[in-house]
Design an enzyme around this catalytic site. Structure first.
Site, PDB file in Angstrom:
ATOM      1  N   ASP A  52      41.300  49.555  43.011  1.00 62.08           N
ATOM      2  CA  ASP A  52      40.695  48.227  42.922  1.00 62.08           C
ATOM      3  C   ASP A  52      40.810  47.546  44.272  1.00 62.08           C
ATOM      4  O   ASP A  52      41.852  47.652  44.926  1.00 62.08           O
ATOM      5  CB  ASP A  52      41.460  47.386  41.879  1.00 62.08           C
ATOM      6  N   HIS A  74      34.264  43.378  48.857  1.00 69.98           N
ATOM      7  CA  HIS A  74      35.205  43.024  47.786  1.00 69.98           C
ATOM      8  C   HIS A  74      35.899  44.246  47.190  1.00 69.98           C
ATOM      9  O   HIS A  74      36.830  44.106  46.418  1.00 69.98           O
ATOM     10  CB  HIS A  74      34.465  42.256  46.688  1.00 69.98           C
TER      11      HIS A  74
HETATM   12  P1  ADQ Z   1      35.897  42.814  39.585  1.00 68.95           P
HETATM   13  O1  ADQ Z   1      35.854  44.302  39.617  1.00 68.95           O
HETATM   14  O2  ADQ Z   1      34.949  42.164  38.690  1.00 68.95           O
HETATM   15  O3  ADQ Z   1      35.763  42.198  41.053  1.00 68.95           O
HETATM   16  P2  ADQ Z   1      38.535  41.358  39.203  1.00 68.95           P
HETATM   17  O4  ADQ Z   1      39.044  41.046  40.562  1.00 68.95           O
HETATM   18  O5  ADQ Z   1      39.620  41.753  38.285  1.00 68.95           O
HETATM   19  O6  ADQ Z   1      37.445  42.500  39.140  1.00 68.95           O
HETATM   20  O7  ADQ Z   1      37.830  40.053  38.655  1.00 68.95           O
HETATM   21  C1  ADQ Z   1      37.390  39.973  37.362  1.00 68.95           C
HETATM   22  C2  ADQ Z   1      37.175  38.508  36.976  1.00 68.95           C
HETATM   23  O8  ADQ Z   1      36.488  38.496  35.747  1.00 68.95           O
HETATM   24  C3  ADQ Z   1      38.488  37.763  36.784  1.00 68.95           C
HETATM   25  O9  ADQ Z   1      38.356  36.461  37.291  1.00 68.95           O
HETATM   26  C4  ADQ Z   1      38.660  37.743  35.263  1.00 68.95           C
HETATM   27  O10 ADQ Z   1      39.295  36.591  34.759  1.00 68.95           O
HETATM   28  C5  ADQ Z   1      37.224  37.781  34.780  1.00 68.95           C
HETATM   29  N1  ADQ Z   1      37.183  38.502  33.499  1.00 68.95           N
HETATM   30  C6  ADQ Z   1      37.511  39.767  33.265  1.00 68.95           C
HETATM   31  N2  ADQ Z   1      37.385  40.042  31.945  1.00 68.95           N
HETATM   32  C7  ADQ Z   1      36.991  38.924  31.354  1.00 68.95           C
HETATM   33  C8  ADQ Z   1      36.692  38.551  30.003  1.00 68.95           C
HETATM   34  N3  ADQ Z   1      36.797  39.391  28.977  1.00 68.95           N
HETATM   35  N4  ADQ Z   1      36.298  37.306  29.766  1.00 68.95           N
HETATM   36  C9  ADQ Z   1      36.201  36.424  30.778  1.00 68.95           C
HETATM   37  N5  ADQ Z   1      36.473  36.697  32.048  1.00 68.95           N
HETATM   38  C10 ADQ Z   1      36.856  37.935  32.336  1.00 68.95           C
HETATM   39  C11 ADQ Z   1      35.527  42.699  42.376  1.00 68.95           C
HETATM   40  C12 ADQ Z   1      36.504  43.778  42.855  1.00 68.95           C
HETATM   41  C13 ADQ Z   1      37.928  43.276  42.746  1.00 68.95           C
HETATM   42  C14 ADQ Z   1      38.098  41.965  43.513  1.00 68.95           C
HETATM   43  C15 ADQ Z   1      37.017  40.964  43.126  1.00 68.95           C
HETATM   44  C16 ADQ Z   1      37.040  39.720  44.013  1.00 68.95           C
HETATM   45  O11 ADQ Z   1      36.328  44.983  42.111  1.00 68.95           O
HETATM   46  O12 ADQ Z   1      38.851  44.245  43.243  1.00 68.95           O
HETATM   47  O13 ADQ Z   1      39.361  41.411  43.241  1.00 68.95           O
HETATM   48  O14 ADQ Z   1      35.714  41.551  43.233  1.00 68.95           O
HETATM   49  O15 ADQ Z   1      36.991  40.035  45.371  1.00 68.95           O
END
Ligand code: ADQ
Length: 475
Positions: free
Chosen positions: A366, A158
């Site tokens: 990311d 991921h």
């Molecule tokens: P993450 O590093 O966790 O994931 P991201 O892809 O942005 O990053 O996903 C975060 C998730 O958490 C989103 O669905 C978002 O809505 C939720 N989230 C963030 N802050 C929040 C808050 N304050 N309250 C509620 N929900 C919140 C890892 C990788 C990424 C990749 C994903 C999926 O680092 O690059 O996109 O896996 O493969």
């Protein structure tokens, strides 16, 4: 077709139903339901002793069995907080300055992977198809093969994969790389990551490409490809529309008093570039004095991995930056940054995205970044906001209607914020439409189905050639 077996560090808790679960958990559950299957991973609980961690708990929901493993405190310190989050996470995000390569953690990582393999091997049936998720479990296939498992095994990373000169800084890089050759399919978020990985294999003399996307190493042949993860686009859009009735969203609208809103949503992590983003916003305020009092920036950042020292340090730095900027610019009735350290319900989050004129998503690195995709999905067709997106997020390979920025360049990020806030409606609509159409086509279920389809395609049959972009193999 046999059962689907998903293995990930964490297994979603039972209460994680549609309203709160992220798209990934929902999509994997849908695939598991379709084929029937098993989801194995850490329960989230600590076992008092090694003997206790041998007690596997199962939970059955329909035709999905969840197999939950407790880990000991030592396992968690070495495998999870140690090697996974203090060595692999920074290394794969190009942050050698933050990486801690500790021998004890490394052996803990391999030990816990061997433990998961032992637990899984005991439950496998001959035609099960196994899908391993993420950097916590890279050596799992090698451990399974060592136990005689011949099932199809796929792996999806991921997070990003760096070029060989970065990856080889880890003392055990070759050992880890070798374990990848036990998979049948290795998937990355975007083609750049897949290319970097292929370069690592070739540099170490561990594999060569035999045909498009197919590689040969020792006795084994396997595939490598890019499978950009999506979201549940239409469902997220529907939640965002419903959220217009949400009381919290109403409170937010009232408190804005017609000011423009910029939103940032990230787990508290150094890869997300939150401090740099606040500094770019500060530069925007300095460069645009007429904006003072007219714009609010809402940064929602739940704490994560607080047990890792680098995270505690960063938490302090970001809070200080927000405090300093607010101290310098606030007025009696206006605060430039609203900084919130907690998780927000998915429905409220969707409403807040929809309300915001600008989605500021500026990670330093990311894998994909789902916030960027959620922000686009949540917009109002008639009056969409503008996505300002880091070129170093995997999502930038797909979301070409975003305003792309280099998050290390404060001045031009500040300029992009100004441009986004002033963008005329027709340009906003045309940028947004192309992105939304793409997100509809590459829904998270499609990501899931495509990966499994390629995994199950025999190696002598082309799996990538006829596919529409972005499902293309590394070449
Ligand atoms: P993450 O590093 O966790 O994931 P991201 O892809 O942005 O990053 O996903 C975060 C998730 O958490 C989103 O669905 C978002 O809505 C939720 N989230 C963030 N802050 C929040 C808050 N304050 N309250 C509620 N929900 C919140 C890892 C990788 C990424 C990749 C994903 C999926 O680092 O690059 O996109 O896996 O493969």
């Amino acid at each position: 077709m046999g059962r689907l077996i998903v293995v990930s560090n964490r297994v979603p808790p039972p209460e994680d139903k549609r309203a709160s679960a992220g798209g990934l958990a929902v999509a994997l559950q849908a695939a598991l339901r379709e084929q029937g299957g098993l989801w194995l991973g850490w329960s989230g609980d600590t076992a008092a002793s090694e003997a206790d961690s041998e007690q596997i708990r199962t939970r059955v929901e329909g035709n999905i069995t969840y197999s939950l493993v407790d880990l000991t405190k030592r396992d968690l310190e070495e495998y999870y907080s140690g090697f996974a989050n203090r060595a692999l996470w920074p290394l794969l995000h190009y942050r050698l300055d933050l990486a801690d390569f500790d021998r004890r953690d490394t052996s803990g990582y391999f030990r816990v992977n061997a433990f998961f393999a032992r637990v899984l091997a005991a439950q496998l049936e001959p035609d099960d198809v196994i899908w391993v998720q993420d950097y916590h479990l890279i050596p799992l296939a090698a451990e399974l093969r060592a136990r005689g498992v011949t099932n199809k095994i796929g792996f999806f990373l991921h997070i990003p994969w760096p070029p060989p000169d970065v990856f080889s800084a880890m003392p055990w890089h070759r050992r880890l790389l070798e374990t990848f050759t036990s998979y049948d399919l290795i998937g990355f978020q975007i083609d750049y990551d897949a290319e970097n990985f292929v370069n690592c294999l070739v540099r170490e003399g561990l594999g060569r490409e035999t045909s498009r996307g197919t590689f040969h190493a020792g006795e084994r042949e396997f595939r490598i490809g890019a499978f950009p993860i999506g979201i549940d686009t239409e469902e997220f859009a529907a939640i965002a529309i419903e959220a217009e009735q949400n009381a919290l969203v109403h409170r937010m609208v009232a408190s804005l008093e017609n000011r423009q809103l910029i939103i940032g949503v990230d787990r508290l992590d150094y890869s997300k570039g939150i401090d740099q983003r606040m500094l770019a916003y500060e530069r925007y305020l300095e460069n645009n004095p007429s904006s003072l009092g007219k714009v609010s920036y809402l940064q929602i950042t739940p704490k994560s991995r607080s047990e890792v020292p680098e995270y505690a340090e960063m938490q302090r730095e970001i809070a200080e930056t927000a405090g300093r900027i607010n101290g310098a610019f606030s007025d009696l009735d206006w605060t430039p940054i609203r900084y919130i350290n907690r998780t927000i319900r998915r429905t409220t989050l969707a409403g807040l995205y929809r309300l915001s004129d600008v989605g500021l998503v500026t990670p330093l690195r990311d894998g994909m970044n789902l916030v960027a995709k959620e922000y686009v999905a949540a917009q109002n067709v008639e009056d969409p906001g503008v996505l300002v997106l880091s070129r170093f997020a995997g999502a930038a390979r797909e979301l070409d209607g975003a305003v792309l920025v280099n998050p290390y360049d404060m001045e031009s990020t500040a300029g992009a914020i100004a441009g986004a806030l002033a963008m005329p409606l027709d340009e906003r609509v045309s940028r947004w439409k192309g992105m939304y159409d793409r997100l509809k086509r590459y829904h998270v279920n499609k990501w899931c189905d495509t990966f499994l389809e390629v995994l199950e395609t025999p190696l002598n049959v082309p799996a990538f050639g006829s596919q529409e972009e972005p499902w293309r193999a590394a070449s």
